[in-house]
Write an enzyme that holds these catalytic residues in place. Sequence first.
Site, PDB file in Angstrom:
ATOM      1  CB  CYS A 227      38.953  26.164  28.669  1.00 17.94           C
ATOM      2  SG  CYS A 227      37.521  26.874  27.821  1.00 17.94           S
TER       3      CYS A 227
ATOM      4  CG  HIS B  36      40.953  29.210  24.764  1.00 24.35           C
ATOM      5  ND1 HIS B  36      41.912  28.914  25.709  1.00 24.35           N
ATOM      6  CD2 HIS B  36      39.751  29.086  25.393  1.00 24.35           C
ATOM      7  CE1 HIS B  36      41.315  28.635  26.864  1.00 24.35           C
ATOM      8  NE2 HIS B  36      40.009  28.727  26.700  1.00 24.35           N
TER       9      HIS B  36
ATOM     10  CD  GLU C 202      45.325  27.859  25.762  1.00 25.85           C
ATOM     11  OE1 GLU C 202      46.421  28.010  26.355  1.00 25.85           O
ATOM     12  OE2 GLU C 202      44.536  28.797  25.543  1.00 25.85           O
TER      13      GLU C 202
ATOM     14  NE  ARG D 237      36.868  35.682  35.445  1.00 28.63           N
ATOM     15  CZ  ARG D 237      35.733  36.143  34.907  1.00 28.63           C
ATOM     16  NH1 ARG D 237      34.966  36.996  35.585  1.00 28.63           N
ATOM     17  NH2 ARG D 237      35.354  35.753  33.704  1.00 28.63           N
TER      18      ARG D 237
END
Length: 215
Positions: free
Chosen positions: A141, A165, A78, A88
Amino acid sequence: MKILVTGFDPFGGEAINPAIEAVKQLPNTIKGAEIIKLEIPTVFHQSARVMREKALEVRPDVILNIGQAGGRAELTPERVAINQDDARIPDNEGNQPIDVAIQADGESAYFSTLPIKAMVEAIRQAGLPAAVSNSAGTFVCNHIMYQSLYLAATELEGTKAGFMHIPYMTQQVVDKANQPSMSLDDIVRGIEVAIEAIVEYHDQEDLKVIGGTTH
């Protein structure tokens, strides 16, 4: 050199999380660097408390966080973490922060201080798919990446930090049609060669190669 590598426990109804499964299988030493492995909970703020406690104990040169990104087909270091939790789904303790700053006195975003493009190139040279990612999401994350970089900026001067990831493990997609996956052995190998690049480029600038996207 000491490298603290974290992996999350299972979340979202999954029985396993390839992040911690892969971290557990890493060698104890990679290119002369001591690898310190840590399981962290998929829980906002608690993950950061566990990470911070260990990091302040061992004073690592590098913090590399590993997390599952179901639906991705590549290993993806990332580029940036943003100062925002927007869940979410609930975390493993039922927390579901929406539009909440991670650190009130933190920067709006922190960029990875790891050689993300060198990591991608090393993974590809090992015969595995990899790409730079420009969004770590807004779940735990992104939270742990942000917290690691905040910790480095405020309490662990000189420590580099970032996040990668990884896809689902193969056995996780048996009941998930058309979802990409990767074997645990390949995930472990990908993380290992990424760490080799981190060691090699620790005192160097990252590679200047194309890694951007059009959308």
